[in-house]
Write an enzyme that holds these catalytic residues in place. Sequence first.
Site, PDB file in Angstrom:
ATOM      1  N   SER A  44       0.872  -1.182   0.000  1.00 25.56           N
ATOM      2  CA  SER A  44       0.000   0.000   0.000  1.00 25.56           C
ATOM      3  C   SER A  44       0.908   1.231   0.000  1.00 25.56           C
ATOM      4  O   SER A  44       0.926   2.009   0.946  1.00 25.56           O
ATOM      5  CB  SER A  44      -0.910  -0.021   1.228  1.00 25.56           C
ATOM      6  OG  SER A  44      -0.157  -0.015   2.419  1.00 25.56           O
ATOM      7  N   HIS A 157      -3.257  -6.173   2.553  1.00 24.23           N
ATOM      8  CA  HIS A 157      -2.311  -7.178   3.060  1.00 24.23           C
ATOM      9  C   HIS A 157      -2.938  -8.543   3.281  1.00 24.23           C
ATOM     10  O   HIS A 157      -2.277  -9.454   3.766  1.00 24.23           O
ATOM     11  CB  HIS A 157      -1.690  -6.711   4.377  1.00 24.23           C
ATOM     12  CG  HIS A 157      -0.797  -5.518   4.225  1.00 24.23           C
ATOM     13  ND1 HIS A 157      -0.318  -4.804   5.290  1.00 24.23           N
ATOM     14  CD2 HIS A 157      -0.292  -4.916   3.120  1.00 24.23           C
ATOM     15  CE1 HIS A 157       0.444  -3.807   4.860  1.00 24.23           C
ATOM     16  NE2 HIS A 157       0.461  -3.848   3.542  1.00 24.23           N
ATOM     17  N   GLN A 165      -6.391  -1.968   7.342  1.00 27.05           N
ATOM     18  CA  GLN A 165      -5.247  -2.812   6.972  1.00 27.05           C
ATOM     19  C   GLN A 165      -4.587  -3.502   8.175  1.00 27.05           C
ATOM     20  O   GLN A 165      -4.147  -4.634   8.069  1.00 27.05           O
ATOM     21  CB  GLN A 165      -4.218  -1.923   6.258  1.00 27.05           C
ATOM     22  CG  GLN A 165      -2.988  -2.629   5.757  1.00 27.05           C
ATOM     23  CD  GLN A 165      -2.085  -1.671   5.002  1.00 27.05           C
ATOM     24  OE1 GLN A 165      -2.309  -1.393   3.834  1.00 27.05           O
ATOM     25  NE2 GLN A 165      -1.064  -1.149   5.661  1.00 27.05           N
ATOM     26  N   GLU A 166      -4.534  -2.785   9.314  1.00 30.18           N
ATOM     27  CA  GLU A 166      -3.787  -3.335  10.443  1.00 30.18           C
ATOM     28  C   GLU A 166      -4.481  -3.064  11.767  1.00 30.18           C
ATOM     29  O   GLU A 166      -4.864  -1.932  12.049  1.00 30.18           O
ATOM     30  CB  GLU A 166      -2.382  -2.712  10.492  1.00 30.18           C
ATOM     31  CG  GLU A 166      -1.618  -2.951   9.208  1.00 30.18           C
ATOM     32  CD  GLU A 166      -0.302  -2.198   9.131  1.00 30.18           C
ATOM     33  OE1 GLU A 166       0.217  -1.790  10.193  1.00 30.18           O
ATOM     34  OE2 GLU A 166       0.194  -2.027   8.006  1.00 30.18           O
ATOM     35  N   GLU A 207       1.873  -9.475   7.010  1.00 26.69           N
ATOM     36  CA  GLU A 207       2.679  -9.047   8.153  1.00 26.69           C
ATOM     37  C   GLU A 207       2.547 -10.010   9.333  1.00 26.69           C
ATOM     38  O   GLU A 207       2.847  -9.666  10.476  1.00 26.69           O
ATOM     39  CB  GLU A 207       2.316  -7.611   8.547  1.00 26.69           C
ATOM     40  CG  GLU A 207       2.669  -6.645   7.411  1.00 26.69           C
ATOM     41  CD  GLU A 207       2.504  -5.176   7.760  1.00 26.69           C
ATOM     42  OE1 GLU A 207       1.917  -4.864   8.814  1.00 26.69           O
ATOM     43  OE2 GLU A 207       2.976  -4.340   6.969  1.00 26.69           O
ATOM     44  N   ASP A 244      -4.092   0.860  11.638  1.00 25.32           N
ATOM     45  CA  ASP A 244      -3.629   1.527  10.415  1.00 25.32           C
ATOM     46  C   ASP A 244      -4.715   1.331   9.370  1.00 25.32           C
ATOM     47  O   ASP A 244      -4.921   0.227   8.871  1.00 25.32           O
ATOM     48  CB  ASP A 244      -2.300   0.935   9.917  1.00 25.32           C
ATOM     49  CG  ASP A 244      -1.798   1.650   8.657  1.00 25.32           C
ATOM     50  OD1 ASP A 244      -2.457   2.624   8.219  1.00 25.32           O
ATOM     51  OD2 ASP A 244      -0.771   1.230   8.103  1.00 25.32           O
ATOM     52  N   GLU A 287      -3.391   5.350  12.303  1.00 24.26           N
ATOM     53  CA  GLU A 287      -2.485   5.727  11.215  1.00 24.26           C
ATOM     54  C   GLU A 287      -3.283   5.891   9.915  1.00 24.26           C
ATOM     55  O   GLU A 287      -4.187   5.104   9.642  1.00 24.26           O
ATOM     56  CB  GLU A 287      -1.452   4.602  11.065  1.00 24.26           C
ATOM     57  CG  GLU A 287      -0.431   4.796   9.973  1.00 24.26           C
ATOM     58  CD  GLU A 287       0.557   3.625   9.974  1.00 24.26           C
ATOM     59  OE1 GLU A 287       0.794   3.007  11.027  1.00 24.26           O
ATOM     60  OE2 GLU A 287       1.076   3.311   8.890  1.00 24.26           O
ATOM     61  N   ASP A 314       1.553   8.169   7.550  1.00 26.31           N
ATOM     62  CA  ASP A 314       2.447   7.240   6.833  1.00 26.31           C
ATOM     63  C   ASP A 314       2.490   7.697   5.365  1.00 26.31           C
ATOM     64  O   ASP A 314       3.396   8.422   4.950  1.00 26.31           O
ATOM     65  CB  ASP A 314       1.921   5.809   6.999  1.00 26.31           C
ATOM     66  CG  ASP A 314       2.609   4.801   6.100  1.00 26.31           C
ATOM     67  OD1 ASP A 314       3.649   5.123   5.502  1.00 26.31           O
ATOM     68  OD2 ASP A 314       2.103   3.662   5.967  1.00 26.31           O
ATOM     69  N   LYS A 339       9.750   5.006   7.468  1.00 25.45           N
ATOM     70  CA  LYS A 339      10.100   3.857   6.626  1.00 25.45           C
ATOM     71  C   LYS A 339      11.263   4.300   5.742  1.00 25.45           C
ATOM     72  O   LYS A 339      11.068   5.089   4.804  1.00 25.45           O
ATOM     73  CB  LYS A 339       8.923   3.478   5.734  1.00 25.45           C
ATOM     74  CG  LYS A 339       7.716   2.891   6.466  1.00 25.45           C
ATOM     75  CD  LYS A 339       6.531   2.827   5.514  1.00 25.45           C
ATOM     76  CE  LYS A 339       5.423   1.917   5.996  1.00 25.45           C
ATOM     77  NZ  LYS A 339       4.197   2.084   5.162  1.00 25.45           N
ATOM     78  N   HIS A 367       8.658  -1.330   9.478  1.00 26.99           N
ATOM     79  CA  HIS A 367       8.926  -2.272   8.377  1.00 26.99           C
ATOM     80  C   HIS A 367       8.051  -1.935   7.171  1.00 26.99           C
ATOM     81  O   HIS A 367       7.271  -0.982   7.210  1.00 26.99           O
ATOM     82  CB  HIS A 367       8.627  -3.702   8.854  1.00 26.99           C
ATOM     83  CG  HIS A 367       7.171  -3.938   9.181  1.00 26.99           C
ATOM     84  ND1 HIS A 367       6.614  -5.182   9.334  1.00 26.99           N
ATOM     85  CD2 HIS A 367       6.141  -3.060   9.393  1.00 26.99           C
ATOM     86  CE1 HIS A 367       5.329  -5.081   9.601  1.00 26.99           C
ATOM     87  NE2 HIS A 367       5.017  -3.807   9.644  1.00 26.99           N
ATOM     88  N   SER A 369       5.422  -4.168   4.215  1.00 26.05           N
ATOM     89  CA  SER A 369       4.716  -5.452   4.156  1.00 26.05           C
ATOM     90  C   SER A 369       5.539  -6.509   3.419  1.00 26.05           C
ATOM     91  O   SER A 369       5.434  -7.694   3.700  1.00 26.05           O
ATOM     92  CB  SER A 369       3.340  -5.270   3.529  1.00 26.05           C
ATOM     93  OG  SER A 369       3.432  -4.603   2.296  1.00 26.05           O
ATOM     94  N   LYS A 390       6.951  -0.628  14.531  1.00 25.70           N
ATOM     95  CA  LYS A 390       5.905  -1.401  13.857  1.00 25.70           C
ATOM     96  C   LYS A 390       6.609  -2.463  13.040  1.00 25.70           C
ATOM     97  O   LYS A 390       7.298  -2.134  12.072  1.00 25.70           O
ATOM     98  CB  LYS A 390       5.179  -0.469  12.880  1.00 25.70           C
ATOM     99  CG  LYS A 390       3.752  -0.176  13.224  1.00 25.70           C
ATOM    100  CD  LYS A 390       3.101   0.648  12.131  1.00 25.70           C
ATOM    101  CE  LYS A 390       2.603  -0.211  10.997  1.00 25.70           C
ATOM    102  NZ  LYS A 390       1.766   0.541  10.037  1.00 25.70           N
TER     103      LYS A 390
HETATM  104  P1  PGA Z   1       3.093  -1.256   3.115  1.00 25.63           P
HETATM  105  O1  PGA Z   1       2.192  -1.227   4.418  1.00 25.63           O
HETATM  106  O2  PGA Z   1       4.460  -1.656   3.491  1.00 25.63           O
HETATM  107  O3  PGA Z   1       2.374  -2.255   2.247  1.00 25.63           O
HETATM  108  O4  PGA Z   1       3.036   0.141   2.539  1.00 25.63           O
HETATM  109  C1  PGA Z   1       2.633  -0.841   5.673  1.00 25.63           C
HETATM  110  C2  PGA Z   1       1.882   0.348   6.173  1.00 25.63           C
HETATM  111  O5  PGA Z   1       0.974   0.886   5.499  1.00 25.63           O
HETATM  112  O6  PGA Z   1       2.185   0.826   7.267  1.00 25.63           O
HETATM  113 ZN    ZN Z   2       0.577   2.521   7.034  1.00 24.02          ZN
END
Ligand code: PGA
Ligand code: ZN
Length: 428
Positions: A44, A157, A165-166, A207, A244, A287, A314, A339, A367, A369, A390
């Site tokens: 993403s 994911h 997503q998370e 993840e 997230d 997030e 993010d 990141k 990290h 994904s 994370k």
């Molecule tokens: P991504 O997801 O590594 O697929 O971008 C991680 C996140 O959105 O925090």
């Molecule tokens: Zn994110």
Amino acid sequence: MYFTEIEKVTGGEILDSRGNPTVRAVVTLADGTSGSANVPSGASTGKFEAHELRDGDFSRYGGKGTQNAVKNISDALNNAVRGLDARDTYAVDAAMKAADGTPDKSKLGANAILAVSIAAARAAAAALEQPLYRFLGGVAANTLPVPMMNILNGGAHAANNIDVQEFMIMPVGAASFREALRQCSEVFHALADILKSRGLSTAVGDEGGFAPNLDSDEAAISVILEAVEKAGYKPEKDFRIALDAASSEWKGDDGYVLPKSGQHFTSEELISHWEKLSEKYPIISIEDGLAEEDWDGWKRLSERLSGKIQLVGDDLFVTNTERINKGISLCCANSVLIKPNQIGTLSETLEAIKTAHKAHYTAISSHRSGETADTLIADLAVGMNTRQIKTGAPSRSERVEKYNRLLAIEEELGNSAFYPQMSAFNVG
Ligand code: PGA
Ligand code: ZN
């Protein structure tokens, strides 16, 4: 010639945790010491991230090959940094940025540049006989991060029906990192037991978190809180929830459309949705609650919620100091996800963290994904005192490697190791 002079840089094409190609660099110094680094890859990904160079040759890996990036490491980047002092991360990175010459590192590839940047720092740390976190942060680097452990995966994911997503758990009451990790792992296994007892899938997403089909995103929060209690802990006191939403994935021309449930929200409705959820559940952090270009929405979201919970950018910030500064000046968010591959050099990553901290925003070492066994983000979290990390569930070695690295760091730090409590987050 001095011992930390860069003698040679070589690249290699390896696989990430999704079986897609990524790059590795090895930097060798004059004294024979070497350092290596593998770079991760997102799914993403934010629109404003630095450019990840892929071959686009559909006869290999569906176009995702990294042979050009690898060649850039061994040729152009080798030429750019050979003879420089690996201890001077900023100079090494400046030389590579100059060789690339584009604002988004699209000529040589942010993946290629980052691999060399990290490998050079590792080589320097090894030559100085220092652990990487110490090389990055000096003697003040002694704070272990609180894990934001993603134990239930949805969105891009996972192949389930969940849009967020998370769903992460944060062990906010533990006495040490080792204890925090144990508590998280116990909740993860309690969650597995609950899902199994209901005939739900315990297959994991990218993840390492479970990816069952559930009635709603709220049902995911409920089942996690049940798991916290089943494991013998108290929601709120011992564990908080972090989400997230990765909502840039939901943004269309006409508001937000959640791809799996089909629900539709305006920015305003989504803000109210997050507000209600965070009033109902012990949520400490959200997030990407809004999309990467929705600055107006982010301003309103932050006005409503930034005194109460952590609002993490993010895709909004993409570890880019310019975008972080824009966010700070507009009072958007109060936390920055970090990141390294979003920006493409170690030095710019350090600047992003420093920029966040200077404005009293929190920073979270993160990290992607698509990961490898590389543990840079563990050393980065301690080296730069990010206080949060994370790095997924306690499942899948590419996630667990980071936790194991942090266990080793905590042990090495001994009595000087510090595990932060809630006060570290400026919220709650
Ligand atoms: P991504 O997801 O590594 O697929 O971008 C991680 C996140 O959105 O925090
Ligand atoms: Zn994110």
